[in-house]
Design a protein around this motif. Structure first.
Motif, PDB file in Angstrom:
ATOM      1  N   LYS A   1      32.593 -23.125 -14.906  1.00 48.63           N
ATOM      2  CA  LYS A   1      34.042 -23.369 -14.915  1.00 48.63           C
ATOM      3  C   LYS A   1      34.758 -22.320 -15.764  1.00 48.63           C
ATOM      4  O   LYS A   1      35.799 -21.785 -15.370  1.00 48.63           O
ATOM      5  CB  LYS A   1      34.318 -24.779 -15.440  1.00 48.63           C
ATOM      6  CG  LYS A   1      35.773 -25.111 -15.603  1.00 48.63           C
ATOM      7  CD  LYS A   1      36.488 -25.240 -14.289  1.00 48.63           C
ATOM      8  CE  LYS A   1      37.906 -25.770 -14.516  1.00 48.63           C
ATOM      9  NZ  LYS A   1      38.835 -25.278 -13.532  1.00 48.63           N
ATOM     10  N   GLU A   2      34.185 -22.007 -16.925  1.00 55.25           N
ATOM     11  CA  GLU A   2      34.792 -20.994 -17.805  1.00 55.25           C
ATOM     12  C   GLU A   2      34.814 -19.626 -17.125  1.00 55.25           C
ATOM     13  O   GLU A   2      35.816 -18.901 -17.203  1.00 55.25           O
ATOM     14  CB  GLU A   2      34.036 -20.927 -19.128  1.00 55.25           C
ATOM     15  CG  GLU A   2      34.225 -22.157 -19.993  1.00 55.25           C
ATOM     16  CD  GLU A   2      33.325 -22.177 -21.220  1.00 55.25           C
ATOM     17  OE1 GLU A   2      32.564 -21.201 -21.442  1.00 55.25           O
ATOM     18  OE2 GLU A   2      33.376 -23.168 -21.953  1.00 55.25           O
ATOM     19  N   ILE A   3      33.728 -19.263 -16.466  1.00 57.55           N
ATOM     20  CA  ILE A   3      33.665 -17.970 -15.767  1.00 57.55           C
ATOM     21  C   ILE A   3      34.668 -17.936 -14.627  1.00 57.55           C
ATOM     22  O   ILE A   3      35.418 -16.964 -14.470  1.00 57.55           O
ATOM     23  CB  ILE A   3      32.235 -17.692 -15.251  1.00 57.55           C
ATOM     24  CG1 ILE A   3      31.292 -17.439 -16.426  1.00 57.55           C
ATOM     25  CG2 ILE A   3      32.227 -16.505 -14.287  1.00 57.55           C
ATOM     26  CD1 ILE A   3      29.823 -17.400 -16.043  1.00 57.55           C
ATOM     27  N   ALA A   4      34.702 -18.982 -13.822  1.00 59.33           N
ATOM     28  CA  ALA A   4      35.635 -19.032 -12.692  1.00 59.33           C
ATOM     29  C   ALA A   4      37.076 -18.955 -13.173  1.00 59.33           C
ATOM     30  O   ALA A   4      37.896 -18.236 -12.595  1.00 59.33           O
ATOM     31  CB  ALA A   4      35.413 -20.306 -11.874  1.00 59.33           C
ATOM     32  N   ASP A   5      37.392 -19.670 -14.235  1.00 59.31           N
ATOM     33  CA  ASP A   5      38.752 -19.632 -14.783  1.00 59.31           C
ATOM     34  C   ASP A   5      39.105 -18.242 -15.307  1.00 59.31           C
ATOM     35  O   ASP A   5      40.222 -17.759 -15.110  1.00 59.31           O
ATOM     36  CB  ASP A   5      38.920 -20.662 -15.904  1.00 59.31           C
ATOM     37  CG  ASP A   5      38.990 -22.092 -15.396  1.00 59.31           C
ATOM     38  OD1 ASP A   5      39.170 -22.300 -14.171  1.00 59.31           O
ATOM     39  OD2 ASP A   5      38.853 -23.013 -16.224  1.00 59.31           O
ATOM     40  N   ALA A   6      38.142 -17.579 -15.950  1.00 58.68           N
ATOM     41  CA  ALA A   6      38.398 -16.253 -16.505  1.00 58.68           C
ATOM     42  C   ALA A   6      38.586 -15.213 -15.404  1.00 58.68           C
ATOM     43  O   ALA A   6      39.410 -14.305 -15.534  1.00 58.68           O
ATOM     44  CB  ALA A   6      37.253 -15.841 -17.422  1.00 58.68           C
ATOM     45  N   VAL A   7      37.859 -15.364 -14.307  1.00 58.23           N
ATOM     46  CA  VAL A   7      37.906 -14.363 -13.239  1.00 58.23           C
ATOM     47  C   VAL A   7      39.114 -14.557 -12.333  1.00 58.23           C
ATOM     48  O   VAL A   7      39.807 -13.598 -12.002  1.00 58.23           O
ATOM     49  CB  VAL A   7      36.594 -14.386 -12.414  1.00 58.23           C
ATOM     50  CG1 VAL A   7      36.701 -13.494 -11.190  1.00 58.23           C
ATOM     51  CG2 VAL A   7      35.423 -13.947 -13.285  1.00 58.23           C
ATOM     52  N   VAL A   8      39.381 -15.782 -11.918  1.00 59.72           N
ATOM     53  CA  VAL A   8      40.464 -16.021 -10.957  1.00 59.72           C
ATOM     54  C   VAL A   8      41.643 -16.780 -11.544  1.00 59.72           C
ATOM     55  O   VAL A   8      42.568 -17.130 -10.819  1.00 59.72           O
ATOM     56  CB  VAL A   8      39.953 -16.756  -9.690  1.00 59.72           C
ATOM     57  CG1 VAL A   8      38.983 -15.904  -8.930  1.00 59.72           C
ATOM     58  CG2 VAL A   8      39.355 -18.097 -10.037  1.00 59.72           C
ATOM     59  N   GLY A   9      41.622 -17.044 -12.827  1.00 59.38           N
ATOM     60  CA  GLY A   9      42.754 -17.724 -13.463  1.00 59.38           C
ATOM     61  C   GLY A   9      42.589 -19.222 -13.520  1.00 59.38           C
ATOM     62  O   GLY A   9      42.696 -19.813 -14.568  1.00 59.38           O
ATOM     63  N   ASP A  10      42.330 -19.843 -12.399  1.00 61.15           N
ATOM     64  CA  ASP A  10      42.095 -21.281 -12.359  1.00 61.15           C
ATOM     65  C   ASP A  10      41.099 -21.541 -11.245  1.00 61.15           C
ATOM     66  O   ASP A  10      41.475 -21.650 -10.080  1.00 61.15           O
ATOM     67  CB  ASP A  10      43.400 -22.043 -12.113  1.00 61.15           C
ATOM     68  CG  ASP A  10      43.221 -23.553 -12.158  1.00 61.15           C
ATOM     69  OD1 ASP A  10      42.247 -24.011 -12.786  1.00 61.15           O
ATOM     70  OD2 ASP A  10      44.051 -24.269 -11.577  1.00 61.15           O
ATOM     71  N   GLY A  11      39.832 -21.589 -11.606  1.00 61.36           N
ATOM     72  CA  GLY A  11      38.774 -21.732 -10.615  1.00 61.36           C
ATOM     73  C   GLY A  11      38.841 -23.060  -9.885  1.00 61.36           C
ATOM     74  O   GLY A  11      38.821 -24.106 -10.502  1.00 61.36           O
ATOM     75  N   ASP A  12      38.950 -22.991  -8.556  1.00 57.60           N
ATOM     76  CA  ASP A  12      38.933 -24.221  -7.767  1.00 57.60           C
ATOM     77  C   ASP A  12      37.494 -24.705  -7.632  1.00 57.60           C
ATOM     78  O   ASP A  12      36.549 -24.055  -8.073  1.00 57.60           O
ATOM     79  CB  ASP A  12      39.573 -24.006  -6.393  1.00 57.60           C
ATOM     80  CG  ASP A  12      38.839 -22.980  -5.539  1.00 57.60           C
ATOM     81  OD1 ASP A  12      37.831 -22.418  -5.991  1.00 57.60           O
ATOM     82  OD2 ASP A  12      39.291 -22.750  -4.408  1.00 57.60           O
ATOM     83  N   GLN A  13      37.313 -25.855  -7.034  1.00 55.44           N
ATOM     84  CA  GLN A  13      35.998 -26.469  -6.945  1.00 55.44           C
ATOM     85  C   GLN A  13      34.989 -25.573  -6.217  1.00 55.44           C
ATOM     86  O   GLN A  13      33.843 -25.444  -6.648  1.00 55.44           O
ATOM     87  CB  GLN A  13      36.087 -27.821  -6.248  1.00 55.44           C
ATOM     88  CG  GLN A  13      34.779 -28.574  -6.232  1.00 55.44           C
ATOM     89  CD  GLN A  13      34.905 -29.960  -5.631  1.00 55.44           C
ATOM     90  OE1 GLN A  13      35.967 -30.374  -5.224  1.00 55.44           O
ATOM     91  NE2 GLN A  13      33.813 -30.674  -5.583  1.00 55.44           N
ATOM     92  N   ALA A  14      35.404 -24.931  -5.146  1.00 57.74           N
ATOM     93  CA  ALA A  14      34.493 -24.076  -4.380  1.00 57.74           C
ATOM     94  C   ALA A  14      34.041 -22.867  -5.204  1.00 57.74           C
ATOM     95  O   ALA A  14      32.871 -22.480  -5.165  1.00 57.74           O
ATOM     96  CB  ALA A  14      35.149 -23.615  -3.081  1.00 57.74           C
TER      97      ALA A  14
END
Length: 64
Positions: free
Chosen positions: A21-34
């Motif tokens: 979740k932290e990586i997804a948020d950092a990369v795309v701003g707000d990581g969705d479930q997929a």
């Protein structure tokens, strides 16, 4: 019935999920479930490939 936190596998899974979740948020701003799921799957694969146990089939040819 909840997950017992004494279980090492459950703790590892939750830690990988939090990291995903932290990586997804950092990369795309707000990581969705997929996106979080894709990052989690990759983290699990990397963790399995680096375990001190016998190699997992297919781990030798990873391309980053």
């Amino acid at each position: 019935m909840g997950i017992k936190m004494e279980d090492g596998a459950a703790q590892t899974t939750l830690a990988l999920l939090k990291l995903a979740k932290e990586i997804a948020d950092a990369v795309v701003g707000d990581g969705d479930q997929a996106t979080v799921r894709a990052v989690f799957d990759r983290l699990c694969l990397e963790t399995d490939c680096r375990a001190d146990t016998e190699p997992v089939r297919g781990c030798n040819g990873l391309v980053h």
